[in-house]
Design an enzyme around this catalytic site. Structure first.
Site, short mmCIF file in Angstrom:
data_model
loop_
_atom_site.label_atom_id
_atom_site.label_comp_id
_atom_site.label_asym_id
_atom_site.label_seq_id
_atom_site.Cartn_x
_atom_site.Cartn_y
_atom_site.Cartn_z
N ASP A 15 20.13 70.08 63.92
CA ASP A 15 19.60 68.84 63.24
C ASP A 15 20.44 67.63 63.39
OD1 ASP A 15 17.45 67.55 61.65
OD2 ASP A 15 19.03 67.34 59.83
N ASP A 44 15.99 59.31 70.12
CA ASP A 44 17.13 59.78 69.14
C ASP A 44 17.39 58.25 68.19
OD1 ASP A 44 19.45 60.16 67.53
OD2 ASP A 44 20.45 61.25 68.98
N HIS A 45 16.78 58.05 67.32
CA HIS A 45 16.80 57.11 66.46
C HIS A 45 18.39 56.39 66.05
CE1 HIS A 45 17.51 59.55 62.82
NE2 HIS A 45 18.11 58.50 62.42
N HIS A 67 22.44 63.82 67.58
CA HIS A 67 23.08 62.59 67.02
C HIS A 67 24.44 62.27 67.36
CE1 HIS A 67 19.28 61.70 65.19
NE2 HIS A 67 19.43 62.20 63.91
#
Length: 380
Positions: free
Chosen positions: A137, A79-80, A142
């Site tokens: 998304d 998860d960037h 996130h």
């Protein structure tokens, strides 16, 4: 000269592929005996991009498939957002400073907001986004991971597994919605013109905006509302965590702020990474008039060195075997368990309860009603 048989057999696979390949590629690796190291000191690791499943059922299925091929400690679900320096700084801010941790809970915090807004639309990603939407998304991965960092308890030691243990505890403590509560606590929207975007299904009910209010039923966060929000085609690109502290119990000064947003800690993730603390001070001159001011810190003031971007940091961690900033299977499934009923309810409702907003507006106006909802108690 080093002989070949003295070099450890170490390979990192990075699945920067369409999600449909997440099962096919590992299966092919196993069939070709490429999922196990062949020398002492060697290893095989696999990095899997999001989305990791589209529901609890598909996430569990993918987890089962991957763990049949690789060990759990060899699987890195990337998860960037967790690779951003400011996100990691949440842990340092909380657990290295005695001035914040005593205030970090129900006694002093009024509410917590985690917002990720984008000024752009879906660009050329219609084929993917129309099947995903803002909830899958952004929220499920996130924003839920950010919430875990904000709400978790301090681990006994700063090692990957104790940290991930605490995040799982937070996810499991999130109070699930009953079906009749979803429309009350969750607002979804779609920007006008979305259905004309390339590769978007005509009449699509896919959400491009979500704001949700929920509670974490544990000792630290009882009755403190959390708000997660994300959307596309909003006024600006911005990602931040806002900790709203409770107001003083008595107003003594003219101009003194009242309510839960007088004192707040703002952790800016992008752009202009930094931290801002807002509080009241006396305006110079006669009398005791108060003005809210901000004390700001910019992350780039610490060093002028070039910092690695999120993916560089996370991929290096995977090479080093550090899984601190990667999701574990039980945390992933716990977040899906919370999100799944909302998605199922929306599917049942169709476009009923889907609000439209013009591009450049701060989401649908119906989101305002979440603030006015009385505090919820699980015993009521």
């Amino acid at each position: 000269m080093v002989r070949d048989n003295q070099i450890p057999d170490r390979i990192l696979y990075y699945l920067a592929t369409p999600p449909v390949m997440y099962e096919l590629v590992p299966t092919a690796l196993k069939q070709n005996h490429m999922n196990r190291a062949t020398t002492a000191g060697g290893w095989r690791r696999i990095v899997v991009e999001k989305p990791f499943g589209t529901s609890l059922e598909t996430a569990q299925k993918l987890n089962c498939r991957l763990t049949a091929i690789f060990h759990e400690d060899e699987i890195y679900r990337i998860d960037h957002y967790l690779g951003k320096e400011t996100v990691q700084n949440i842990l340092v801010l909380r657990f290295s400073n005695g001035i914040f941790e005593p205030l970090w809970g129900r006694h002093y915090i009024d509410s917590v907001e985690i917002n990720v807004s984008e000024s752009i639309g879906i660009e050329e990603r219609g084929k993917y986004y129309d099947k995903s939407g803002a909830m899958r998304d952004m929220i499920q991965n996130h924003l839920m991971q950010l919430m875990g960092f904000v709400a978790m308890e301090s681990p006994a030691v700063f090692d990957p597994e104790p940290i991930r243990d605490e995040i799982v505890k937070v996810f499991r403590a999130v109070r699930p919605y009953a079906d009749e509560e979803i429309d009350k606590y969750v607002v979804r929207g779609q920007y006008e013109g979305y259905q004309e975007e390339k590769d978007v299904t005509p009449g699509s009910t896919t959400e491009t905006f979500v704001v949700m209010k929920f509670y974490i039923d544990n000792w630290r966060w009882s009755r403190v509302p959390f708000f997660l929000s994300t959307g596309k085609k909003l006024p600006e690109k911005n990602s931040e965590v806002i900790i709203h502290f409770k107001a003083t119990p008595h107003l003594l000064f003219a101009g003194q702020c009242s309510g839960g947003s007088c004192n707040k800690l703002v952790i800016r993730i992008q752009p202009d990474e930094g931290i801002s603390l807002k509080f009241g001070l006396k305006i110079p001159g006669a009398g005791f008039r108060v003005k809210q001011i901000s004390m700001d810190f910019r992350y780039d003031s610490i060093t002028k060195d070039s910092l690695p971007d999120a993916y560089e940091r996370l991929l290096l961690d995977a090479m080093l075997g550090d899984s601190t900033l990667y999701s574990r299977s039980d945390a992933l499934e716990a977040s899906w368990k919370f999100i799944d009923p909302v998605l199922a309810w929306w599917k049942k409702k169709g476009d009923k309860g889907l609000y439209y907003y013009p591009p450049g507006q701060d989401g649908p106006v119906e989101k305002i009603r979440l603030i006015a909802i009385p505090e919820a108690c699980p015993c009521e």
